[in-house]
Motif scaffolding. Structure first.
Motif, mmCIF file in Angstrom:
data_model
loop_
_atom_site.group_PDB
_atom_site.id
_atom_site.type_symbol
_atom_site.label_atom_id
_atom_site.label_comp_id
_atom_site.label_asym_id
_atom_site.label_seq_id
_atom_site.Cartn_x
_atom_site.Cartn_y
_atom_site.Cartn_z
ATOM 1 N N PHE B 110 22.282 23.014 -0.279
ATOM 2 C CA PHE B 110 21.579 22.354 -1.378
ATOM 3 C C PHE B 110 20.494 21.451 -0.809
ATOM 4 N N SER B 111 19.328 21.446 -1.447
ATOM 5 C CA SER B 111 18.375 20.423 -1.050
ATOM 6 C C SER B 111 17.641 19.901 -2.277
ATOM 7 N N ILE B 112 17.506 18.618 -2.310
ATOM 8 C CA ILE B 112 16.859 17.970 -3.440
ATOM 9 C C ILE B 112 15.354 18.058 -3.245
ATOM 10 N N VAL B 113 14.693 18.668 -4.210
ATOM 11 C CA VAL B 113 13.262 18.954 -4.046
ATOM 12 C C VAL B 113 12.387 18.047 -4.912
ATOM 13 N N GLY B 114 13.019 17.270 -5.757
ATOM 14 C CA GLY B 114 12.237 16.362 -6.582
ATOM 15 C C GLY B 114 13.086 15.212 -7.090
ATOM 16 N N VAL B 115 12.558 14.005 -6.996
ATOM 17 C CA VAL B 115 13.251 12.822 -7.503
ATOM 18 C C VAL B 115 12.371 12.168 -8.554
ATOM 19 N N PHE B 116 12.936 11.910 -9.713
ATOM 20 C CA PHE B 116 12.148 11.384 -10.816
ATOM 21 C C PHE B 116 12.740 10.098 -11.360
ATOM 22 N N ASP B 117 11.852 9.289 -11.894
ATOM 23 C CA ASP B 117 12.282 8.065 -12.545
ATOM 24 C C ASP B 117 11.129 7.611 -13.420
ATOM 25 N N ASN B 118 11.434 6.915 -14.486
ATOM 26 C CA ASN B 118 10.343 6.408 -15.302
ATOM 27 C C ASN B 118 10.138 4.910 -15.125
ATOM 28 N N ASP B 119 10.941 4.330 -14.242
ATOM 29 C CA ASP B 119 10.773 2.927 -13.914
ATOM 30 C C ASP B 119 9.556 2.788 -12.999
ATOM 31 N N LEU B 120 8.538 2.059 -13.481
ATOM 32 C CA LEU B 120 7.278 1.958 -12.746
ATOM 33 C C LEU B 120 7.455 1.316 -11.379
ATOM 34 N N THR B 121 8.473 0.468 -11.261
ATOM 35 C CA THR B 121 8.688 -0.184 -9.961
ATOM 36 C C THR B 121 9.264 0.786 -8.931
ATOM 37 N N LYS B 122 9.736 1.922 -9.427
ATOM 38 C CA LYS B 122 10.336 2.886 -8.488
ATOM 39 C C LYS B 122 9.401 4.044 -8.152
ATOM 40 N N ILE B 123 8.536 4.369 -9.094
ATOM 41 C CA ILE B 123 7.621 5.488 -8.878
ATOM 42 C C ILE B 123 6.730 5.221 -7.676
ATOM 43 N N GLU B 129 12.048 12.059 2.610
ATOM 44 C CA GLU B 129 10.617 12.416 2.659
ATOM 45 C C GLU B 129 10.040 12.611 1.257
ATOM 46 N N LEU B 130 10.830 12.309 0.245
ATOM 47 C CA LEU B 130 10.382 12.574 -1.118
ATOM 48 C C LEU B 130 9.823 11.336 -1.787
ATOM 49 N N GLU B 131 8.745 11.537 -2.516
ATOM 50 C CA GLU B 131 8.186 10.447 -3.287
ATOM 51 C C GLU B 131 8.786 10.474 -4.686
ATOM 52 N N VAL B 132 9.157 9.338 -5.205
ATOM 53 C CA VAL B 132 9.683 9.265 -6.566
ATOM 54 C C VAL B 132 8.547 9.490 -7.552
ATOM 55 N N LEU B 133 8.745 10.443 -8.441
ATOM 56 C CA LEU B 133 7.693 10.826 -9.381
ATOM 57 C C LEU B 133 8.072 10.481 -10.810
ATOM 58 N N PRO B 134 7.082 10.331 -11.669
ATOM 59 C CA PRO B 134 7.377 10.163 -13.101
ATOM 60 C C PRO B 134 7.864 11.504 -13.661
ATOM 61 N N THR B 135 8.638 11.443 -14.715
ATOM 62 C CA THR B 135 9.244 12.678 -15.229
ATOM 63 C C THR B 135 8.217 13.690 -15.731
ATOM 64 N N GLU B 136 6.995 13.242 -15.970
ATOM 65 C CA GLU B 136 5.960 14.200 -16.392
ATOM 66 C C GLU B 136 5.706 15.268 -15.331
ATOM 67 N N LYS B 137 5.978 14.906 -14.102
ATOM 68 C CA LYS B 137 5.744 15.856 -13.007
ATOM 69 C C LYS B 137 6.874 16.877 -12.864
ATOM 70 N N MET B 138 7.894 16.729 -13.696
ATOM 71 C CA MET B 138 9.070 17.584 -13.536
ATOM 72 C C MET B 138 8.750 19.080 -13.620
ATOM 73 N N PRO B 139 8.012 19.524 -14.640
ATOM 74 C CA PRO B 139 7.745 20.964 -14.754
ATOM 75 C C PRO B 139 7.072 21.530 -13.506
#
Lengths: 214, 214
Positions: B110-123, B129-139
Motif C-alpha cells: 500500500f502507498s498513500i498517494v495523496g493527503v488532503f485537508d481543508n484546514d488552511l494551516t495544514k495545506i 514526501e507528500l504535500e497536503v492538498l485541499p480536497t479540490e485536488k482530490m479528483p
DNA sequence: AATAGCATGTGAATTTTATAACATTACCAC
DNA sequence: GTGGTAATGTTATAAAATTCACATGCTATT
C-alpha cells in the motif's frame, strides 16, 4: 456458585459503539430512544440491540424505549468507564504520538500517563504535556498513576520484549499495535489493533467482486 | 452460474495474519511449515488454519505441510496484494501523519498517494514526501494514481462529508478511523477502525474479572 | 516394492451467534 | 378504569462458525 453467563466479544464491541452513539444523542438533547433508532444509528438490527442489552439487564420501558441518559450511564458502567483509566504507552514514534493526542481516548475516560521509549533521540522530547521517558522509569509511573493497561506502539521486532516488560511491571491488559502475535502469560488481557488487516479485507473484497463479475 | 462460496470475514482477517506470518518465516529462511506451526505462530487452532485455506484451494502436501514461499504468494494473491494499491487519505492531523509514515502499509504494497485537508494551516505542509492538498485536488490525484481506496482520519463530525466526497470522486472502498457510523451507497466497501473500542473491551474484561472473583 | 509415519483436506458434529416471532407490560386517550 | 398501541424482553428458529475425527495421499525407509 456464581451465575456465569458468557458475553460474546462481539456484544461487548457493539456495546461500546452503542455507548458512544448514546453520548451523541445525549449531547443533542435527545432523551428517549428505541432499539430501532439505535440500530439505525449504528448499523445493526433492532433485535441485535435488544439481545445485546439483555445480557446485562432490563434497561428499557416497554412501549416507550430507553432513557438516553440512563442507558448511556449503564453502558459506560458495564464497560468499566465509570472510572478514569491511566494508560502507559511504549513507542514514541509517529503512531505513539498520534495515540497520545487522540481525543477519542480522553472523551471516554482514558488518559495516557506515561510515554516510554529506549531510543535516546526520543527520550526527553515532549508529547502533549508528557516527557518521553526511558523504560526504566516505568515502575515509578505505573505506581504513581495506578496504571493497569499498556499500549504497545513499537516496531514488530521490539513488541514481545516490551510486552514482557509490561507484564513484569504488573500490567493486566495490553493493547498491541504491532503486527505480531504476542506471547503472554495466562490471565493478561490482550487485544491487537492491526492497521493493515482491515485494508486487506478491502482489497480482498475489491478483487473478489471483480472475480465474480467475470 | 458461478459457484459462489461465501467466505467469512473472520477467515479473510486470519488469512491476512497468516500471510504476514508466512512473510516472516520466509525472511528467516524457513521453507516448509505445517498448519500446526502456523496455528502456534498466530494463536489459532490447526484445524482453523486448514479450514480457512480450504476456502481457496489445496495448497499443501499431505504428510509434509506447506511450502512457505508458495503459500505466502497464494495468500497475498487471494488478498489482492499481488498488485500495488494507491490510497488517498483525508485528514492531516496527528493520526493522518502517523498513517502516512506507517511502515506496515508499504511492506504490504500500500502507498498513500495523496493527503488532503481543508484546514488552511495544514495545506502546503509536507508529510513524508507528500504535500497536503485541499480536497479540490482530490479528483486529479485519484485519476493520476488510479486510487480506489480512501482513508478517513478526520474528526467524527467531518467524517460523513468526507465519505460523501470520496464516493463522489469514485472511491470504491473506505477505511474509516472516525468513530461514527457512516452512511454509504450500496456497493461501497467500508471498514471501520475504532481505536477506543478495543480499549473498552479490555476495561470490560478487567471489570468483569473482578466482579466474578467476588 | 511394500510399509510405516505424518500432515493435509473434508464431512459431520458441536457450539456459538444472529434472526425472527411473539408474549409482555407500560403508557395514553377516552 | 378500560382498551388500544407501541416497543421491550424472551423464547424459538435459523444460520454461521468452529471443532473434531478420520480418510486420503505423499514421503521416506527398509
Amino acid at each position: 456458585m456464581v451465575k456465569t453467563l458468557r458475553v460474546p466479544e462481539a456484544t461487548v464491541t457493539r456495546l461500546s459503539v452503542y455507548s458512544r452513539f448514546l453520548e451523541r444523542l445525549d449531547r443533542n438533547g435527545i432523551t428517549t430512544v428505541s432499539s430501532g433508532e439505535i440500530a439505525e444509528g449504528v448499523g445493526v438490527s433492532p433485535a441485535q440491540v435488544r439481545k445485546d442489552l439483555a445480557y446485562f439487564g432490563e434497561f428499557g420501558t416497554r412501549g416507550v424505549g430507553y432513557n438516553v441518559k440512563d442507558l448511556m450511564r449503564y453502558t459506560k458502567k458495564i464497560l468499566g468507564l465509570d472510572q478514569k483509566w491511566g494508560l502507559i504507552l511504549v513507542g514514541a514514534g509517529n503512531l505513539g504520538f498520534a495515540l497520545c493526542t487522540y481525543k477519542g481516548f480522553n472523551s471516554r475516560g482514558f488518559s495516557i500517563v506515561g510515554v516510554f521509549d529506549n531510543d535516546l533521540t526520543k527520550i526527553g522530547k515532549k508529547i502533549a504535556e508528557l516527557e518521553v521517558l526511558p523504560t526504566e522509569k516505568m515502575p515509578e509511573i505505573i505506581n504513581k498513576y495506578n496504571a493497569r493497561i499498556g499500549i504497545i506502539a513499537v516496531p514488530p521486532r521490539a513488541a514481545q520484549e516490551v510486552a514482557d516488560l509490561m507484564v513484569k511491571n504488573g500490567m493486566e491488559a495490553i493493547l498491541n499495535f504491532a503486527p505480531v502475535a504476542l506471547n503472554l502469560p495466562e490471565g493478561i488481557e490482550l487485544r491487537n489493533v492491526d492497521l493493515s488487516v482491515k485494508l486487506e479485507i478491502l482489497t480482498f473484497n475489491l478483487g473478489f467482486r471483480s472475480a465474480q463479475s467475470l
